[in-house]
Design a protein around this motif. Structure first.
Motif, PDB file in Angstrom:
ATOM      1  N   LEU A  22       0.865  -1.242  -0.009  1.00  0.00           N
ATOM      2  CA  LEU A  22       0.100  -0.093   0.189  1.00  0.00           C
ATOM      3  C   LEU A  22       0.850   1.474  -0.023  1.00  0.00           C
ATOM      4  O   LEU A  22       0.675   2.146  -0.607  1.00  0.00           O
ATOM      5  CB  LEU A  22      -0.832   0.092   1.305  1.00  0.00           C
ATOM      6  N   PHE A  23       1.974   1.139   0.803  1.00  0.00           N
ATOM      7  CA  PHE A  23       2.727   2.729   0.993  1.00  0.00           C
ATOM      8  C   PHE A  23       3.906   2.522   0.313  1.00  0.00           C
ATOM      9  O   PHE A  23       4.567   3.638   0.237  1.00  0.00           O
ATOM     10  CB  PHE A  23       2.896   2.855   2.440  1.00  0.00           C
ATOM     11  N   ALA A  24       4.440   1.437  -0.407  1.00  0.00           N
ATOM     12  CA  ALA A  24       5.776   1.420  -1.198  1.00  0.00           C
ATOM     13  C   ALA A  24       5.623   0.781  -2.426  1.00  0.00           C
ATOM     14  O   ALA A  24       6.246  -0.474  -2.454  1.00  0.00           O
ATOM     15  CB  ALA A  24       6.965   0.944  -0.539  1.00  0.00           C
ATOM     16  N   PRO A  25       4.728   0.908  -3.379  1.00  0.00           N
ATOM     17  CA  PRO A  25       4.450  -0.217  -4.358  1.00  0.00           C
ATOM     18  C   PRO A  25       5.635  -0.163  -5.082  1.00  0.00           C
ATOM     19  O   PRO A  25       5.846  -1.037  -5.927  1.00  0.00           O
ATOM     20  CB  PRO A  25       2.933   0.386  -4.926  1.00  0.00           C
ATOM     21  N   ALA A  26       6.001   1.078  -5.919  1.00  0.00           N
ATOM     22  CA  ALA A  26       7.050   0.996  -6.735  1.00  0.00           C
ATOM     23  C   ALA A  26       8.482   0.200  -6.109  1.00  0.00           C
ATOM     24  O   ALA A  26       9.103  -0.434  -6.816  1.00  0.00           O
ATOM     25  CB  ALA A  26       7.559   2.574  -7.129  1.00  0.00           C
ATOM     26  N   GLU A  27       8.716   0.571  -4.937  1.00  0.00           N
ATOM     27  CA  GLU A  27       9.826  -0.137  -4.276  1.00  0.00           C
ATOM     28  C   GLU A  27       9.800  -1.676  -4.099  1.00  0.00           C
ATOM     29  O   GLU A  27      10.627  -2.540  -4.366  1.00  0.00           O
ATOM     30  CB  GLU A  27      10.109   0.318  -2.713  1.00  0.00           C
ATOM     31  N   THR A  28       8.446  -2.236  -4.006  1.00  0.00           N
ATOM     32  CA  THR A  28       8.258  -3.607  -3.783  1.00  0.00           C
ATOM     33  C   THR A  28       8.336  -4.392  -5.021  1.00  0.00           C
ATOM     34  O   THR A  28       8.688  -5.212  -5.280  1.00  0.00           O
ATOM     35  CB  THR A  28       6.658  -3.693  -3.335  1.00  0.00           C
ATOM     36  N   LEU A  29       7.885  -3.499  -6.125  1.00  0.00           N
ATOM     37  CA  LEU A  29       8.023  -4.049  -7.553  1.00  0.00           C
ATOM     38  C   LEU A  29       9.451  -4.051  -8.023  1.00  0.00           C
ATOM     39  O   LEU A  29       9.829  -5.376  -8.689  1.00  0.00           O
ATOM     40  CB  LEU A  29       7.098  -3.222  -8.551  1.00  0.00           C
ATOM     41  N   SER A  30      10.199  -3.154  -7.830  1.00  0.00           N
ATOM     42  CA  SER A  30      11.500  -3.066  -8.134  1.00  0.00           C
ATOM     43  C   SER A  30      12.409  -4.257  -7.182  1.00  0.00           C
ATOM     44  O   SER A  30      13.146  -4.889  -7.712  1.00  0.00           O
ATOM     45  CB  SER A  30      12.436  -1.831  -7.598  1.00  0.00           C
ATOM     46  N   ALA A  31      12.048  -4.655  -5.989  1.00  0.00           N
ATOM     47  CA  ALA A  31      12.748  -5.618  -5.254  1.00  0.00           C
ATOM     48  C   ALA A  31      12.336  -6.877  -5.981  1.00  0.00           C
ATOM     49  O   ALA A  31      13.227  -8.040  -5.745  1.00  0.00           O
ATOM     50  CB  ALA A  31      12.031  -5.755  -3.622  1.00  0.00           C
ATOM     51  N   PHE A  32      11.334  -7.235  -6.767  1.00  0.00           N
ATOM     52  CA  PHE A  32      10.838  -8.222  -7.499  1.00  0.00           C
ATOM     53  C   PHE A  32      11.204  -8.356  -8.915  1.00  0.00           C
ATOM     54  O   PHE A  32      11.053  -9.318  -9.507  1.00  0.00           O
ATOM     55  CB  PHE A  32       9.228  -8.693  -7.227  1.00  0.00           C
ATOM     56  N   GLY A  33      12.154  -7.355  -9.469  1.00  0.00           N
ATOM     57  CA  GLY A  33      12.339  -7.375 -10.467  1.00  0.00           C
ATOM     58  C   GLY A  33      11.722  -6.763 -11.514  1.00  0.00           C
ATOM     59  O   GLY A  33      11.890  -7.105 -12.793  1.00  0.00           O
ATOM     60  N   VAL A  34      10.446  -5.995 -11.266  1.00  0.00           N
ATOM     61  CA  VAL A  34       9.654  -5.442 -12.253  1.00  0.00           C
ATOM     62  C   VAL A  34       9.635  -4.100 -12.315  1.00  0.00           C
ATOM     63  O   VAL A  34       9.804  -3.333 -11.430  1.00  0.00           O
ATOM     64  CB  VAL A  34       8.010  -6.050 -11.642  1.00  0.00           C
ATOM     65  N   ARG A  35       9.620  -3.619 -13.373  1.00  0.00           N
ATOM     66  CA  ARG A  35       9.727  -1.972 -13.685  1.00  0.00           C
ATOM     67  C   ARG A  35       8.168  -1.581 -13.603  1.00  0.00           C
ATOM     68  O   ARG A  35       7.261  -2.355 -14.137  1.00  0.00           O
ATOM     69  CB  ARG A  35      10.050  -1.786 -15.369  1.00  0.00           C
ATOM     70  N   ALA A  36       7.957  -0.482 -12.720  1.00  0.00           N
ATOM     71  CA  ALA A  36       6.936   0.034 -12.600  1.00  0.00           C
ATOM     72  C   ALA A  36       6.504   1.059 -13.521  1.00  0.00           C
ATOM     73  O   ALA A  36       7.216   1.886 -13.861  1.00  0.00           O
ATOM     74  CB  ALA A  36       6.599   0.779 -11.241  1.00  0.00           C
ATOM     75  N   ASP A  37       5.147   0.984 -14.463  1.00  0.00           N
ATOM     76  CA  ASP A  37       4.770   2.044 -15.173  1.00  0.00           C
ATOM     77  C   ASP A  37       3.580   2.751 -14.539  1.00  0.00           C
ATOM     78  O   ASP A  37       3.515   2.787 -13.301  1.00  0.00           O
ATOM     79  CB  ASP A  37       4.146   1.153 -16.523  1.00  0.00           C
ATOM     80  N   VAL A  38       2.973   3.451 -15.473  1.00  0.00           N
ATOM     81  CA  VAL A  38       1.967   4.142 -14.698  1.00  0.00           C
ATOM     82  C   VAL A  38       0.686   3.720 -13.790  1.00  0.00           C
ATOM     83  O   VAL A  38       0.461   3.783 -12.713  1.00  0.00           O
ATOM     84  CB  VAL A  38       1.525   5.138 -15.922  1.00  0.00           C
ATOM     85  N   SER A  39       0.137   2.673 -14.368  1.00  0.00           N
ATOM     86  CA  SER A  39      -0.706   1.964 -13.718  1.00  0.00           C
ATOM     87  C   SER A  39      -0.410   1.092 -12.752  1.00  0.00           C
ATOM     88  O   SER A  39      -1.342   0.573 -12.003  1.00  0.00           O
ATOM     89  CB  SER A  39      -2.003   1.531 -14.863  1.00  0.00           C
ATOM     90  N   LEU A  40       0.593   0.163 -12.761  1.00  0.00           N
ATOM     91  CA  LEU A  40       0.874  -1.159 -12.234  1.00  0.00           C
ATOM     92  C   LEU A  40       1.065  -0.679 -10.519  1.00  0.00           C
ATOM     93  O   LEU A  40       0.584  -1.491  -9.784  1.00  0.00           O
ATOM     94  CB  LEU A  40       2.585  -1.367 -12.604  1.00  0.00           C
ATOM     95  N   PRO A  41       1.721   0.532 -10.375  1.00  0.00           N
ATOM     96  CA  PRO A  41       1.574   0.639  -8.591  1.00  0.00           C
ATOM     97  C   PRO A  41       0.212   1.009  -8.165  1.00  0.00           C
ATOM     98  O   PRO A  41      -0.072   0.545  -7.014  1.00  0.00           O
ATOM     99  CB  PRO A  41       2.525   2.006  -8.688  1.00  0.00           C
ATOM    100  N   VAL A  42      -0.572   1.532  -8.927  1.00  0.00           N
ATOM    101  CA  VAL A  42      -2.024   1.642  -8.499  1.00  0.00           C
ATOM    102  C   VAL A  42      -2.694   0.121  -8.121  1.00  0.00           C
ATOM    103  O   VAL A  42      -3.241   0.101  -7.300  1.00  0.00           O
ATOM    104  CB  VAL A  42      -3.024   2.380  -9.280  1.00  0.00           C
ATOM    105  N   ALA A  43      -2.382  -0.772  -9.242  1.00  0.00           N
ATOM    106  CA  ALA A  43      -2.831  -2.207  -9.018  1.00  0.00           C
ATOM    107  C   ALA A  43      -2.498  -2.792  -7.770  1.00  0.00           C
ATOM    108  O   ALA A  43      -2.993  -3.336  -7.213  1.00  0.00           O
ATOM    109  CB  ALA A  43      -2.895  -2.987 -10.224  1.00  0.00           C
ATOM    110  N   VAL A  44      -1.066  -2.511  -7.697  1.00  0.00           N
ATOM    111  CA  VAL A  44      -0.404  -3.142  -6.350  1.00  0.00           C
ATOM    112  C   VAL A  44      -1.015  -2.431  -5.115  1.00  0.00           C
ATOM    113  O   VAL A  44      -1.000  -3.256  -4.006  1.00  0.00           O
ATOM    114  CB  VAL A  44       1.373  -3.087  -6.789  1.00  0.00           C
ATOM    115  N   GLN A  45      -1.256  -1.337  -5.054  1.00  0.00           N
ATOM    116  CA  GLN A  45      -2.130  -0.565  -3.898  1.00  0.00           C
ATOM    117  C   GLN A  45      -3.437  -1.107  -3.569  1.00  0.00           C
ATOM    118  O   GLN A  45      -3.733  -1.594  -2.471  1.00  0.00           O
ATOM    119  CB  GLN A  45      -2.018   0.703  -4.033  1.00  0.00           C
ATOM    120  N   VAL A  46      -3.925  -1.529  -4.587  1.00  0.00           N
ATOM    121  CA  VAL A  46      -5.288  -2.220  -4.494  1.00  0.00           C
ATOM    122  C   VAL A  46      -5.069  -3.666  -3.879  1.00  0.00           C
ATOM    123  O   VAL A  46      -5.782  -4.205  -3.051  1.00  0.00           O
ATOM    124  CB  VAL A  46      -5.937  -2.057  -5.827  1.00  0.00           C
ATOM    125  N   MET A  47      -3.945  -4.368  -4.265  1.00  0.00           N
ATOM    126  CA  MET A  47      -3.727  -5.515  -3.916  1.00  0.00           C
ATOM    127  C   MET A  47      -3.362  -5.460  -2.405  1.00  0.00           C
ATOM    128  O   MET A  47      -3.654  -6.511  -1.587  1.00  0.00           O
ATOM    129  CB  MET A  47      -2.666  -6.202  -4.777  1.00  0.00           C
TER     130      MET A  47
END
Length: 128
Positions: A22-47
């Protein structure tokens, strides 16, 4: 396995994951090796919000009788989440070379899947 300990541990695990997502979606995505685009961090926050909701459900239910026929929908929902999550993460971990974070999460999911499986198919421990 003691249901109270399992419910407490799963609630803490999901709350930590939910707050992180919820509070660090871009950092969490980068820890898993995923590049965050515009809409992916929002989907991760909903998750993350879903994880927090599930954590609260487990936290509230931790003191009730769980296992066998008692709280079967709760146990089945947790079992489904952790089994499907473990399988999906295992598939992803095989594709991400050298990702220790992914393997740690796979191991945690597998432990919770086994725990909820024993709760679902075992007899409940009723406190006397």
């Amino acid at each position: 396995m003691n249901p109270k300990i399992l419910m407490f541990a799963s609630a803490c695990f999901m709350a930590a994951a939910g707050l992180d997502l919820l509070f660090a979606p871009a950092e969490t995505l980068s820890a898993f090796g995923v590049r965050a685009d515009v809409s992916l961090p929002v989907a991760v926050q909903v998750m993350g919000a879903l994880y927090l909701g599930f954590a609260m459900l487990n936290w509230i239910s931790r003191g009730s009788t769980i296992g066998g026929i008692y709280n079967r929908p709760l146990v089945l929902a947790n079992l489904t989440h952790f089994v499907v999550g473990a399988l999906a993460l295992l598939k992803a971990a095989n594709k991400i070379p050298g990702s220790a974070v992914t393997w740690i999460v796979v191991a945690a999911y597998a432990v919770f899947a086994i725990g909820f499986g024993t709760l679902l198919f075992g007899s409940p421990r009723i406190a006397t």
